[in-house]
Design an enzyme around this catalytic site. Structure first.
Site, PDB file in Angstrom:
ATOM      1  N   HIS A  28       0.848  -1.183   0.000  1.00 62.73           N
ATOM      2  CA  HIS A  28       0.000   0.000   0.000  1.00 62.73           C
ATOM      3  C   HIS A  28       0.889   1.239   0.000  1.00 62.73           C
ATOM      4  O   HIS A  28       1.514   1.566   1.008  1.00 62.73           O
ATOM      5  CB  HIS A  28      -0.914   0.011   1.227  1.00 62.73           C
ATOM      6  CG  HIS A  28      -1.981  -1.039   1.202  1.00 62.73           C
ATOM      7  ND1 HIS A  28      -3.024  -1.013   0.298  1.00 62.73           N
ATOM      8  CD2 HIS A  28      -2.166  -2.146   1.973  1.00 62.73           C
ATOM      9  CE1 HIS A  28      -3.814  -2.056   0.520  1.00 62.73           C
ATOM     10  NE2 HIS A  28      -3.318  -2.763   1.517  1.00 62.73           N
ATOM     11  N   HIS A  77      -0.739  -6.439  -5.498  1.00 56.46           N
ATOM     12  CA  HIS A  77      -0.941  -7.701  -4.775  1.00 56.46           C
ATOM     13  C   HIS A  77      -0.369  -8.839  -5.616  1.00 56.46           C
ATOM     14  O   HIS A  77      -0.480  -8.831  -6.846  1.00 56.46           O
ATOM     15  CB  HIS A  77      -2.430  -7.942  -4.541  1.00 56.46           C
ATOM     16  CG  HIS A  77      -2.774  -9.364  -4.218  1.00 56.46           C
ATOM     17  ND1 HIS A  77      -3.337 -10.222  -5.140  1.00 56.46           N
ATOM     18  CD2 HIS A  77      -2.610 -10.090  -3.082  1.00 56.46           C
ATOM     19  CE1 HIS A  77      -3.525 -11.404  -4.573  1.00 56.46           C
ATOM     20  NE2 HIS A  77      -3.086 -11.351  -3.330  1.00 56.46           N
ATOM     21  N   GLY A 124      -5.278 -20.078  10.697  1.00 57.69           N
ATOM     22  CA  GLY A 124      -4.026 -19.384  10.428  1.00 57.69           C
ATOM     23  C   GLY A 124      -3.813 -18.211  11.360  1.00 57.69           C
ATOM     24  O   GLY A 124      -4.662 -17.872  12.188  1.00 57.69           O
TER      25      GLY A 124
END
Length: 305
Positions: free
Chosen positions: A96, A106, A259
Site C-alpha cells: 500500500h 498484490h 491461520g
C-alpha cells in the site's frame, strides 16, 4: 513427481528478493521480520514495512501449514478433497503506497498437496498478481499487462488471455458491480501438463512481479498530490477491504484453517474510510477511475502493443 522442497526453497528466496528490492526503493523503512508457529502445524515468516518514504504499509508473507482436513473454502468447489490431510505453502504480498498516484499491488503464489492413505496425492498451484490504481495512467496499465503477458508467453499462446480473463472475473466486487483494479493474472488448480511445467510457470509469474511493479512505483513516487487525492485514496481503499473480507479465497482459507490472524489481515490498508453514497464529480480524474480504468479491456490491443 512433485518436489515440495524445491517449491519451498523458491518461495523463500522470492520473499527475500521482493522485500530487498522494495526496501531499497523505499529508502527509509525496513521490513520487520516476524517468525511464527501455528499450533495445529506449520508456521511462517511475516515481513512487514510501515511508515516508509514510499510505502505507507506493505507485507510479504511466507507460510507453510499442515492439517488433517482442508477447510470449507478449499473444498467448496472440490468435494473430492474433503477428508484429506493437507499441506499448503505460499508467498502472499500486498503493498500500500503513500502516494495516491502509485497503485496498490498484490501478488500470491501457493502450492497445495492433499493426501489420503492408499491414494496418490492431489496437488496443484495457484496465484497471480494484480494492480489496484487510485488514479489511472494508460502507460502504467499497458506496462503491467505487457509484463504479465511476457510471464505467460513461453507457456502457450492462450495462457495470458485465459488467466487475464480469470483475473478480471475473480477480482470483481459483485455487490458494487465494479472491478477492484485493472487486473493482471489469476490461476488456480494448476497441475498440467506435469509438475515441472506447472512449477516453471509459477516461477515465471513470481519472477515477473518486480519488473511489472517497480517501474510504476519509480514513475510516480515523487508526484505531487494534495488532500483531495489522499482522501480519495482512503475512500477507494474501502473497496480493497470489502473484497478481501467478503470474497478473497486466501483470506477465507487462512481464517478457516486457523491461520495467524495478524499475517492474514496484513493485506488490509492502514488508513481507510467509507463515504455514504459518494460519487465523484463527472469528468474528474476520480470519476475516470471507474468510468474508464476499472472496465475490463485488452490493454495491449487497445494501445497498439
Amino acid at each position: 513427481m512433485i518436489d515440495v522442497a524445491r517449491v519451498r526453497s523458491y518461495l523463500e528466496r522470492l520473499q527475500h528478493s521482493i522485500t530487498g528490492t522494495l526496501q531499497d526503493i523505499d529508502g527509509k523503512a525496513v521490513f520487520e521480520v516476524d517468525e511464527w508457529q501455528r499450533e495445529a502445524g506449520g508456521g511462517g515468516r511475516s515481513m512487514v514495512l510501515r511508515d516508509g518514504a514510499v510505502f505507507e504499509q506493505g507485507g510479504v508473507n511466507f507460510s507453510e501449514v499442515f492439517g488433517d482436513n482442508l477447510p470449507a473454502s478449499a473444498t467448496a468447489h472440490r468435494p473430492d478433497l474433503a477428508g484429506r490431510r493437507f499441506q499448503a505453502m505460499g508467498v502472499s504480498l500486498v503493498m500500500h503506497p503513500d502516494n495516491p498516484y502509485i497503485p496498490t499491488s498484490h501478488a500470491n503464489l501457493r502450492f497445495f498437496v492433499a493426501e489420503k492413505p492408499g491414494e496418490d496425492p492431489i496437488w496443484w498451484f495457484g496465484g497471480g498478481f494484480d494492480l489496484t490504481p487510485y488514479y489511472g495512467f494508460d502507460e502504467d496499465c499497458v506496462h503491467w499487462h505487457r509484463i504479465a503477458k511476457q510471464a505467460c508467453d513461453p507457456f502457450g499462446a492462450d495462457r495470458y488471455k485465459d488467466y487475464k480473463k480469470w483475473c478480471d472475473e475473480y477480482f470483481y466486487l459483485k455487490h458494487r458491480g465494479e472491478a477492484r483494479g485493472i487486473g493482471g493474472l489469476f490461476f488456480d488448480d494448476l497441475n498440467q501438463p506435469d509438475f515441472e511445467q506447472a512449477f516453471a510457470f509459477v516461477r515465471s509469474v513470481g519472477d515477473h512481479y518486480l519488473p511489472a511493479y517497480t517501474p510504476i512505483v519509480e514513475r510516480h513516487k515523487d508526484d505531487t498530490y494534495g488532500e483531495t487525492e489522499k482522501k480519495f485514496q482512503w475512500y477507494r481503499r474501502g473497496r480493497y477491504v470489502e473484497f478481501n473480507l467478503v470474497y478473497d479465497r486466501g483470506t477465507l482459507f487462512g481464517l478457516q484453517s486457523g491461520g495467524r490472524t495478524e499475517s492474514i489481515l496484513m493485506s488490509l490498508p492502514p488508513v481507510v474510510n467509507w463515504r455514504y453514497n459518494y460519487s465523484p464529480p463527472p469528468g474528474s480524474a476520480e470519476a475516470k477511475l471507474t468510468d474508464y480504468y476499472l472496465r475490463a479491456r485488452d490493454w495491449l490491443a487497445d494501445n497498439g502493443k
